[in-house]
Write a protein that holds these residues in place. Structure first.
Motif, PDB file in Angstrom:
ATOM      1  N   LYS A 321       0.838  -1.204   0.000  1.00  0.00           N
ATOM      2  CA  LYS A 321       0.000   0.000   0.000  1.00  0.00           C
ATOM      3  C   LYS A 321       0.872   1.252   0.000  1.00  0.00           C
ATOM      4  O   LYS A 321       0.599   2.222  -0.726  1.00  0.00           O
ATOM      5  N   LEU A 322       1.934   1.240   0.799  1.00  0.00           N
ATOM      6  CA  LEU A 322       2.849   2.383   0.849  1.00  0.00           C
ATOM      7  C   LEU A 322       3.502   2.620  -0.508  1.00  0.00           C
ATOM      8  O   LEU A 322       3.673   3.765  -0.939  1.00  0.00           O
ATOM      9  N   ILE A 323       3.857   1.540  -1.188  1.00  0.00           N
ATOM     10  CA  ILE A 323       4.446   1.675  -2.523  1.00  0.00           C
ATOM     11  C   ILE A 323       3.465   2.347  -3.469  1.00  0.00           C
ATOM     12  O   ILE A 323       3.842   3.153  -4.325  1.00  0.00           O
ATOM     13  N   GLY A 324       2.189   2.065  -3.272  1.00  0.00           N
ATOM     14  CA  GLY A 324       1.175   2.641  -4.150  1.00  0.00           C
ATOM     15  C   GLY A 324       0.889   4.107  -3.899  1.00  0.00           C
ATOM     16  O   GLY A 324       0.486   4.828  -4.816  1.00  0.00           O
ATOM     17  N   ILE A 325       1.103   4.585  -2.669  1.00  0.00           N
ATOM     18  CA  ILE A 325       0.705   5.966  -2.356  1.00  0.00           C
ATOM     19  C   ILE A 325       1.882   6.907  -2.130  1.00  0.00           C
ATOM     20  O   ILE A 325       1.692   8.123  -2.066  1.00  0.00           O
ATOM     21  N   SER A 326       3.090   6.365  -2.018  1.00  0.00           N
ATOM     22  CA  SER A 326       4.232   7.217  -1.682  1.00  0.00           C
ATOM     23  C   SER A 326       5.078   7.519  -2.909  1.00  0.00           C
ATOM     24  O   SER A 326       5.244   6.673  -3.796  1.00  0.00           O
ATOM     25  N   ASP A 327       5.624   8.721  -2.934  1.00  0.00           N
ATOM     26  CA  ASP A 327       6.538   9.085  -4.020  1.00  0.00           C
ATOM     27  C   ASP A 327       7.924   8.479  -3.800  1.00  0.00           C
ATOM     28  O   ASP A 327       8.638   8.186  -4.752  1.00  0.00           O
ATOM     29  N   ASP A 328       8.301   8.321  -2.553  1.00  0.00           N
ATOM     30  CA  ASP A 328       9.615   7.773  -2.223  1.00  0.00           C
ATOM     31  C   ASP A 328       9.455   6.290  -1.897  1.00  0.00           C
ATOM     32  O   ASP A 328       9.194   5.909  -0.760  1.00  0.00           O
ATOM     33  N   LYS A 329       9.612   5.442  -2.916  1.00  0.00           N
ATOM     34  CA  LYS A 329       9.301   4.024  -2.761  1.00  0.00           C
ATOM     35  C   LYS A 329      10.518   3.168  -2.426  1.00  0.00           C
ATOM     36  O   LYS A 329      10.380   1.997  -2.095  1.00  0.00           O
ATOM     37  N   ILE A 330      11.712   3.733  -2.529  1.00  0.00           N
ATOM     38  CA  ILE A 330      12.934   2.929  -2.444  1.00  0.00           C
ATOM     39  C   ILE A 330      13.020   2.171  -1.126  1.00  0.00           C
ATOM     40  O   ILE A 330      13.308   0.964  -1.096  1.00  0.00           O
TER      41      ILE A 330
END
Length: 459
Positions: A321-330
């Motif tokens: 979910k965080l990968i889907g909503i965040s700009d900083d995915k690393i």
């Protein structure tokens, strides 16, 4: 000076006795002259008192104030006299005289905040706890009323409202004009400091009496007024300890009172992390997500908590979910790769570790090195490492060197260890790779998900 004042009084009496021969304007002129001369006398003594007080000549200071009072200056210049007279007597150690001056001032100005402050200070020195609380409570109540006016009044308010605020702030007569003048900001700043000081004194009062429950209530009110004051938390923590309560309850209670306040909830989570309470963290996070389902800080905390209790699948759902909503995915790619490594899904572990390499960061290279090491440790026979085992370790070694080159000096020790013990040597190439070939990809079934090659080094 005495003769001049007597002469003035006689002149006034004479003129009044002859009022039939004078016009109203002439009589008013005489009155004005008398008042003007009296003001000059008052200001002379007040000036002398201020100079003496500034120079710590407190006896001379109170002498000047006493003369000013005897000259009839007490009512008109009460703001300039009584609190400073009281303070000067306190500095002289003449507490009874200070009490007399303060009470005299309060008869004229019962709602003067500065005078009430001095009264509370004096009561503390005299161990008069009931008086001390009375003055502080009254000051607090008055300040709440002033705060109400302040909240409703601004530069664009009408003259009457501004004038009411000016009077409430204790501005002197020559400063009262119903306009947002140059004195306003200074008085407002002093008022705010005064409110802080009132809460501070009430906190000390209840602490001195060891009434910690009341102390906590005051600290709560103080926090509502000034949440940025770091003293409040320290005092409240001590009060909780004195009551035999866990200080973490401070943040818990604050959040419970306002469960939709994300900041309060996060502060509570921080304390729970210090106490290693992942289950409670999860409960708080789930409650907060009801109000803000995409709050990144809350999602990160619940993901960490799930990992702490080995709920990897739930943590994966949160990170996805965080990968889907965040700009900083690393950072999330890295965390997901670690989880898949723990779950034994090496294909996805490598896949997500390589996604993180878009950043070309030292952390991303270091993480992929750990993924390779983890896979090798799972697959290798350490009694007899195969060429494929050594090749995977060499990939990890290469990534560690990349990480070191990008500033992660802590990775060098691990890289040196792999270089010394696990990576390919000349004999491995001679025995396992056809002559003339200088590339090798792991061939053992356990490494089927790895598509990377190593290049033969110069030996």
């Amino acid at each position: 000076m005495i003769l001049r004042k007597v002469s003035l009084v006689v002149s006034v009496i004479f003129l009044y006795s002859c009022a039939g021969d004078l016009s109203d304007d002439q009589i008013n002129s005489v009155k004005s002259q008398a008042s003007s001369n009296n003001n000059k006398v008052c200001l002379q003594y007040l000036s002398a008192a201020n100079v003496n007080r500034t120079n710590s000549l407190y006896q001379e200071c109170v002498d000047a104030y006493n003369i000013a009072i005897n000259e009839g200056c007490g009512d008109k210049y009460s703001q300039q006299i009584f609190q400073w007279m009281g303070r000067s007597y306190i500095n002289l150690g003449k507490l009874d005289s200070a009490k007399w001056a303060i009470k005299k001032g309060l008869r004229i100005m019962p709602d003067d905040l500065q005078l009430l402050n001095v009264a509370a200070f004096l009561a503390k020195k005299q161990n008069l706890n009931d008086d001390r609380l009375f003055y502080l409570d009254k000051k607090l109540q008055l300040e709440e009323e002033v705060q109400g006016l302040l909240d409703l009044t601004n530069l664009y308010s009408n003259e009457e409202d501004i004038l009411d605020l000016q009077k409430s702030l204790g501005m002197t007569g020559d400063q009262l004009d119903g306009l947002w003048n140059n004195y306003m900001n200074s008085y407002i700043s002093s008022f705010k400091n005064s409110r802080d000081d009132t809460y501070k004194q009430l906190n000390e009062y209840y602490k001195d009496l060891e009434d910690y429950d009341e102390q906590i209530l005051i600290l709560d009110d103080w926090y509502d007024y000034n949440p940025n004051n770091s003293i409040i938390f320290k005092e409240k923590k001590t009060a909780y300890i004195n009551l035999g309560r866990n200080p973490i309850d401070i943040d818990k209670d604050k959040w419970k009172k306002e469960p939709s306040n994300i900041r309060y909830g996060i502060n509570y989570i921080k304390k729970l992390k210090e106490e290693s309470e992942p289950e409670k963290i999860i409960d708080v996070c789930l409650a907060l997500l009801d109000y803000d389902q995409n709050n990144i800080v809350v999602l990160e905390n619940i993901a960490d908590a799930y990992l702490d209790i080995y709920e990897q699948e739930k943590a994966l759902n949160i990170y996805n979910k965080l990968i889907g909503i965040s700009d900083d995915k690393i950072a999330y790619f890295i965390e997901v790769s670690k989880i898949y490594l723990d779950l034994g899904d090496y294909n996805k572990a490598i896949n997500f570790s390589e996604k993180s390499l878009i950043s070309q960061s030292s952390e991303a290279y270091y993480n992929r090195a750990q993924i390779y090491i983890g896979i090798a440790e799972s697959c290798a026979d350490f009694e007899q490492l195969s060429m494929s085992d050594r090749a995977v370790y060499e990939m990890a070694w290469e990534d560690l060197n990349q990480s070191v080159g990008k500033g992660n000096r802590g990775a060098k020790k691990q890289a040196d260890f792999l270089n010394k013990n696990y990576i390919t040597q000349n004999k491995d190439w001679f025995l396992n790779v056809d002559e003339g070939k200088n590339k090798f990809r792991p061939t053992d079934d356990c490494y089927s998900m790895i598509n990377r090659f190593i290049i033969k080094r110069s030996f």
